[in-house]
Every structure is written in C-alpha cells, then in structure tokens.
Design a protein around this motif. Structure first.
Motif, mmCIF file in Angstrom:
data_model
loop_
_atom_site.group_PDB
_atom_site.id
_atom_site.type_symbol
_atom_site.label_atom_id
_atom_site.label_comp_id
_atom_site.label_asym_id
_atom_site.label_seq_id
_atom_site.Cartn_x
_atom_site.Cartn_y
_atom_site.Cartn_z
ATOM 1 N N ILE A 60 0.848 -1.196 0.000
ATOM 2 C CA ILE A 60 0.000 0.000 0.000
ATOM 3 C C ILE A 60 0.879 1.239 0.000
ATOM 4 O O ILE A 60 1.847 1.323 0.762
ATOM 5 C CB ILE A 60 -0.907 0.065 1.252
ATOM 6 C CG1 ILE A 60 -1.499 -1.314 1.588
ATOM 7 C CG2 ILE A 60 -1.970 1.135 1.087
ATOM 8 C CD1 ILE A 60 -2.511 -1.831 0.631
ATOM 9 N N ILE A 61 0.541 2.209 -0.838
ATOM 10 C CA ILE A 61 1.202 3.515 -0.816
ATOM 11 C C ILE A 61 0.243 4.507 -0.175
ATOM 12 O O ILE A 61 -0.875 4.699 -0.652
ATOM 13 C CB ILE A 61 1.562 3.987 -2.236
ATOM 14 C CG1 ILE A 61 2.557 3.028 -2.896
ATOM 15 C CG2 ILE A 61 2.140 5.407 -2.193
ATOM 16 C CD1 ILE A 61 2.813 3.325 -4.363
ATOM 17 N N ILE A 62 0.671 5.118 0.928
ATOM 18 C CA ILE A 62 -0.132 6.159 1.573
ATOM 19 C C ILE A 62 0.575 7.497 1.348
ATOM 20 O O ILE A 62 1.643 7.739 1.900
ATOM 21 C CB ILE A 62 -0.294 5.900 3.079
ATOM 22 C CG1 ILE A 62 -1.019 4.570 3.322
ATOM 23 C CG2 ILE A 62 -1.068 7.044 3.731
ATOM 24 C CD1 ILE A 62 -1.153 4.212 4.791
ATOM 25 N N GLU A 70 -5.642 4.383 8.334
ATOM 26 C CA GLU A 70 -4.599 3.447 7.929
ATOM 27 C C GLU A 70 -4.558 2.193 8.784
ATOM 28 O O GLU A 70 -3.838 1.247 8.460
ATOM 29 C CB GLU A 70 -3.228 4.135 7.926
ATOM 30 C CG GLU A 70 -2.747 4.594 9.288
ATOM 31 C CD GLU A 70 -1.488 5.435 9.180
ATOM 32 O OE1 GLU A 70 -0.406 4.919 9.518
ATOM 33 O OE2 GLU A 70 -1.605 6.601 8.742
ATOM 34 N N GLY A 71 -5.334 2.170 9.873
ATOM 35 C CA GLY A 71 -5.412 0.944 10.656
ATOM 36 C C GLY A 71 -5.917 -0.235 9.835
ATOM 37 O O GLY A 71 -5.617 -1.390 10.150
ATOM 38 N N ARG A 72 -6.677 0.031 8.780
ATOM 39 C CA ARG A 72 -7.198 -1.058 7.935
ATOM 40 C C ARG A 72 -6.086 -1.759 7.149
ATOM 41 O O ARG A 72 -6.306 -2.825 6.580
ATOM 42 C CB ARG A 72 -8.240 -0.500 6.955
ATOM 43 C CG ARG A 72 -7.718 0.632 6.090
ATOM 44 C CD ARG A 72 -8.821 1.301 5.305
ATOM 45 N NE ARG A 72 -8.412 2.621 4.839
ATOM 46 C CZ ARG A 72 -8.845 3.183 3.731
ATOM 47 N NH1 ARG A 72 -9.723 2.550 2.967
ATOM 48 N NH2 ARG A 72 -8.444 4.380 3.385
ATOM 49 N N PRO A 77 2.518 -4.528 3.861
ATOM 50 C CA PRO A 77 3.645 -3.615 3.640
ATOM 51 C C PRO A 77 3.132 -2.241 3.215
ATOM 52 O O PRO A 77 2.276 -2.148 2.320
ATOM 53 C CB PRO A 77 4.427 -4.290 2.501
ATOM 54 C CG PRO A 77 3.978 -5.714 2.501
ATOM 55 C CD PRO A 77 2.563 -5.701 2.962
ATOM 56 N N VAL A 78 3.620 -1.196 3.849
ATOM 57 C CA VAL A 78 3.125 0.151 3.585
ATOM 58 C C VAL A 78 4.291 1.096 3.302
ATOM 59 O O VAL A 78 5.311 1.065 4.001
ATOM 60 C CB VAL A 78 2.314 0.686 4.786
ATOM 61 C CG1 VAL A 78 1.974 2.155 4.600
ATOM 62 C CG2 VAL A 78 1.038 -0.125 4.973
ATOM 63 N N ALA A 126 -4.105 2.685 16.399
ATOM 64 C CA ALA A 126 -3.768 4.086 16.671
ATOM 65 C C ALA A 126 -2.944 4.680 15.549
ATOM 66 O O ALA A 126 -2.120 4.030 14.937
ATOM 67 C CB ALA A 126 -2.970 4.172 17.982
ATOM 68 N N ARG A 127 -3.185 5.981 15.296
ATOM 69 C CA ARG A 127 -2.442 6.669 14.249
ATOM 70 C C ARG A 127 -1.530 7.703 14.912
ATOM 71 O O ARG A 127 -1.874 8.275 15.940
ATOM 72 C CB ARG A 127 -3.423 7.331 13.288
ATOM 73 C CG ARG A 127 -4.288 6.334 12.578
ATOM 74 C CD ARG A 127 -5.255 7.025 11.644
ATOM 75 N NE ARG A 127 -6.272 7.750 12.368
ATOM 76 C CZ ARG A 127 -7.389 7.202 12.815
ATOM 77 N NH1 ARG A 127 -7.605 5.935 12.648
ATOM 78 N NH2 ARG A 127 -8.290 7.930 13.446
ATOM 79 N N LYS A 128 -0.399 7.942 14.282
ATOM 80 C CA LYS A 128 0.594 8.806 14.896
ATOM 81 C C LYS A 128 0.832 10.033 14.035
ATOM 82 O O LYS A 128 0.538 10.058 12.863
ATOM 83 C CB LYS A 128 1.905 8.037 15.096
ATOM 84 C CG LYS A 128 1.763 6.817 16.014
ATOM 85 C CD LYS A 128 3.082 6.085 16.135
ATOM 86 C CE LYS A 128 2.954 4.852 17.019
ATOM 87 N NZ LYS A 128 4.207 4.103 17.123
ATOM 88 N N GLY A 129 1.403 11.064 14.639
ATOM 89 C CA GLY A 129 1.839 12.231 13.907
ATOM 90 C C GLY A 129 1.005 13.447 14.236
ATOM 91 O O GLY A 129 -0.142 13.554 13.802
#
Length: 463
Positions: A60-62, A70-72, A77-78, A126-129
């Motif tokens: 996956i490219i985010i 993005e937890g999904r 590999p991201v 959880a998401r960071k930043g």
C-alpha cells in the motif's frame, strides 16, 4: 503480477489529492503495473478500497497529510509519505512498494478470508503524527470556513453595514456565515483532531473542548490545544481502562466520552482556557496595532511561507493562522496569504510566455492550466514546475510571493473571504482596496516571472 493500492489525501482535498492520484496512475500505466488509488478529497472518498482488495494487494502507498484510516492496512507492507511526494516522485514510490517483502502468512485464519478479518479487527489501530492530526482537523474545518466566509462576504454586497438591519437578506447571510458556520469552526477543528488521535471516543470531548475554547475566547489556538488534549486523554483511557468483557461495549459510548469530556472541559475552564485567551487577545491586539514596518515584515514572512512548499506544512500553517484570525475580526493576514498563494502559478504561466525557450512544450501547456489555478487560489499549480527544477523555481516564487504579501500588508488591505482567489474581487466590499490588492498580485507575479526568465537555463537543442 503484483498489485498495488494507494491512498492520497491533502488537508484541503482540492489539488494535491487528485494531482498525486493522477501522477501515480500515469506512472503505473507507463510501467504496466496494476494499481488502484483511493482519493479522500473535498468531495469525499472516491474509489474506496475494499477489505478484499487490501488483503489481495502486495503493498500500500499512503501519500497523505491527513487521516486515511490506515489501521485497515495493518499487516500489509506500507510506503508512507507526504502527499506532495507522490507528485514529485511517483516512480520511486512505486518501485519502493514493489520491493517490499510480502506480508508474512498468518498462523491462524490463514488465507484471504483471514486477512480480511484481521484488517477489519485492526481498523481502529492508533495513528501517529501531530501534524497529521492537526491537518485532519483543518481539513474538516475548511468547508465551514470557506462557506461561512463567502456568505459573510456576500452579505457586504448590500453594503458594508447592511447586515445590522434586522430582517434583511444581508442580516440572514451574516447570521448563517458568522452566527452559525464560524461558530462551529473551532469545535469542528478540535473534534476532528481528537478523532484522528482516538477515533470515535475522542469526538465528543474534542467537540466540547472546542466549543468551550470559543466561549472562553481562546479562539483557534485554544481549539487546537483542546483537540489534542481530548484526543490523548481519550486514547489513554481506551488503552488503560479495563472492564468485564460483557461491559466492554460501554467504553466507547459511555465511559470514555463521559470521563474524557469531563477532564477536557474542566482543564479548559480552570487551567488552559484563560491563559490561551490572554495569548489570543494579545496576538489580536498586536496585529490590529501593527505599524507599517512590522506589517510589511509579517506580510513578507506569510507570503514566503505560502510559496515555500505550495500546499505543504508551511503553506498550511500560514493559511490556518490567517483563517483563525478571521473569527477575531483581523482580516489583513488573510488578504496577504491569499494574494501570495495566487502568485506562484500565475508567475509560472507568465514565465512560460516571456521565456518560451526555457520551457518545454509540455511545460508551456501546463502554464496555461497554472494560470487558471492561480486565479482560483490553488498554489499547487506550481508544483510540477518546482518538482522539475526546484533550485531555480522555488527561490523565484518565494521572492514574488513575499513581495506580494508585504505589499498587501503595507497597503492595509483586508479580505473577509477565506477563499475564492481573484473571483472574490467581484464581491463588493469583500476587499477594501481592490486596485491596490490587484497591484500587489501583479507586482509579485512579475518579480517571480522575471527571476524565472533570468535563472532558468535555455533548453538544450535536440541532437
């Protein structure tokens, strides 16, 4: 054949989101690579990735500066980068994603169905930043700011003080724009910052904290602090409050909203609110009393920030700062920021006309599109040029935007609409000195265009 997925999202959801998606799709087509790109823009989520597609994908490219759930993608590999990177280097991102090792097989629930279930179960990871959390809030707030600001500007069509007469259309437009949309601005900012940090349990304390910031007078700065406070309090409670299994369902709908809202509210009322109000009042008073020299310096800085990364963190910081001041009836920085944001695409369009021998046919065609984007206050129209020749293009457009911002502040120009570009000039009384405002944009555009004409190297003749 390896299949890739991508998600693109920028804070405003207007330009970067779709330019990044198009860049990835175009490069993938050229390389014969199968890719699907989900865009999370101003119109909502388009081409949404399904759980099955996520499970089947190699990587996956985010490319995003806001929350993209993005937890999904847990277990896949991201490759994760700012959205502008997908515009500047799509080939490198695709190659990096292809080179990622495949996800390790699951020891239980193996196979596609097991991966789908795992993706569903870990969607709430959880998401960071801090920057991404802030931009998630800004992204949610902007439609209110733009709609409310333009409605306020439209109320001035009937006269600068026509809204004071009750029962008139001008009064109704002002009530919708300032009385409703602008009143929701700070709570939505805080609520979605908290949502980005803690998901749904963070929404209620974030909204309440933001509303208290508005009521206390702590403004957008108080809303930002309330959002982060509510989000991290709710997140801590999610991780540390343990309950019997049959009562776990009460945590996200009762226990956490209740406790986190109480903690956030009490902190805003008794600890945080008043000091932040003092800071906001001081900032507002300072801006309203700026002397000419300081005003020029502020315009110079804000203008340069708008051009430095063309929609990136510095650009959004300058814009968010100016938008937040609208609620405090400080309109000068908004004028400087919008004028400076229009200048880079317009300058590149003009440069392609006066120095044709220094731009390819493709760049000259892109210049025509950039002119329209510039008039609409979409600074991102300059990105393709900056990506191709950053060491000449970026300093040139920073110089022009800085000049435009400085001139706008020097002439004491005010703007009551937070978006719309040149088209806002057609609204009577939205800008106080239309001629000087137009001159500021023209001069900055000329400065950048002439610098580009001098600094850019002529194209090498084809052998």
């Amino acid at each position: 054949m390896k299949k890739l997925l991508a998600v693109t999202a920028c804070p405003t959801g207007v330009a970067h989101t779709y330019m990044a998606a198009e860049s990835l799709l175009k490069t993938a087509r050229e390389k014969g690579i199968d890719i699907k790109v989900e865009t999370r823009g101003a119109v909502g989520v388009e081409n949404e990735l399904s759980d099955t597609e996520i499970a089947e994908a190699h990587a996956i490219i985010i490319a995003a500066d806001t929350d993209v759930l993005e937890g999904r993608f847990a277990g896949k590999p991201v490759v994760k980068v700012p959205v502008a990177q997908a515009i500047k280097n799509p080939a490198g991102l695709i190659e990096e994603a292809l080179d990622k090792p495949a996800a390790a097989p699951q020891s239980s629930n193996s196979g596609l169905a097991g991966q789908v279930e795992k993706a569903k179960a870990e969607r709430g990871a959880a998401r960071k930043g801090a920057y991404k959390h802030l931009m998630t809030g800004v992204s949610a707030m902007l439609p209110l700011v733009v709609a409310g600001g333009l409605l306020i500007a439209l109320s001035f069509v009937f006269g600068i003080e026509a809204f004071k007469e009750e029962g008139t259309l001008a009064a109704a437009l002002m009530n919708i724009g300032k009385g409703a949309a602008f009143q929701m601005m700070v709570p939505i900012l805080a609520g979605f910052i908290a949502f980005s940090i803690a998901e749904k349990p963070g929404m209620a304390p974030g909204l309440v904290g933001g509303m208290l910031a508005s009521q206390i007078g702590a403004g957008f700065l108080g809303g930002i602090i309330a959002g982060f406070l509510a989000g991290y309090v709710a997140k801590w409670m999610k991780q540390h409050i343990k309950m019997p299994r049959n009562l776990e369902g009460l945590k996200p709908i009762l226990i956490i909203p209740l406790l986190a809202t109480a903690v956030t509210g009490l902190m805003m009322i008794y600890v945080i609110g008043e000091p932040i109000k003092y800071v906001m009042d001081g900032l507002t008073n300072w801006l309203q009393a700026l002397g000419t020299t300081n005003a020029i310096l502020l315009g110079l800085i804000l203008g340069g920030m708008m051009a430095f990364d063309m929609g990136g963190p510095l650009n959004k910081t300058a814009y968010t700062f100016s938008v937040g001041l609208l609620a405090s009836n400080v309109y000068g920085p908004m004028a400087a920021v919008m004028a400076a944001g229009m200048t880079p695409p317009l300058a590149l369009w003009l440069a392609t006309l006066i120095a044709k021998n220094k731009f390819t046919t493709e760049e000259r065609d892109a210049g025509k599109a950039a002119s329209v984007l510039g008039l609409a206050f979409i600074t991102e129209g300059a990105i393709p040029f900056a990506a191709g020749d950053p060491f000449r293009v970026i300093p040139s457009i920073i110089a022009g935007s800085a000049v435009t911002g400085a001139m706008s502040m020097m002439f004491d120009i005010t703007l009551r609409a937070p978006h719309g570009g040149a088209f806002v000039l057609a609204i009577p009384n939205a800008v106080n000195h239309v001629a000087w405002y137009a001159l500021s944009i023209v001069v900055g555009t000329l400065v950048s265009a002439l610098l580009l004409a001098v600094l850019k190297k002529p194209l090498q003749p084809k052998s």
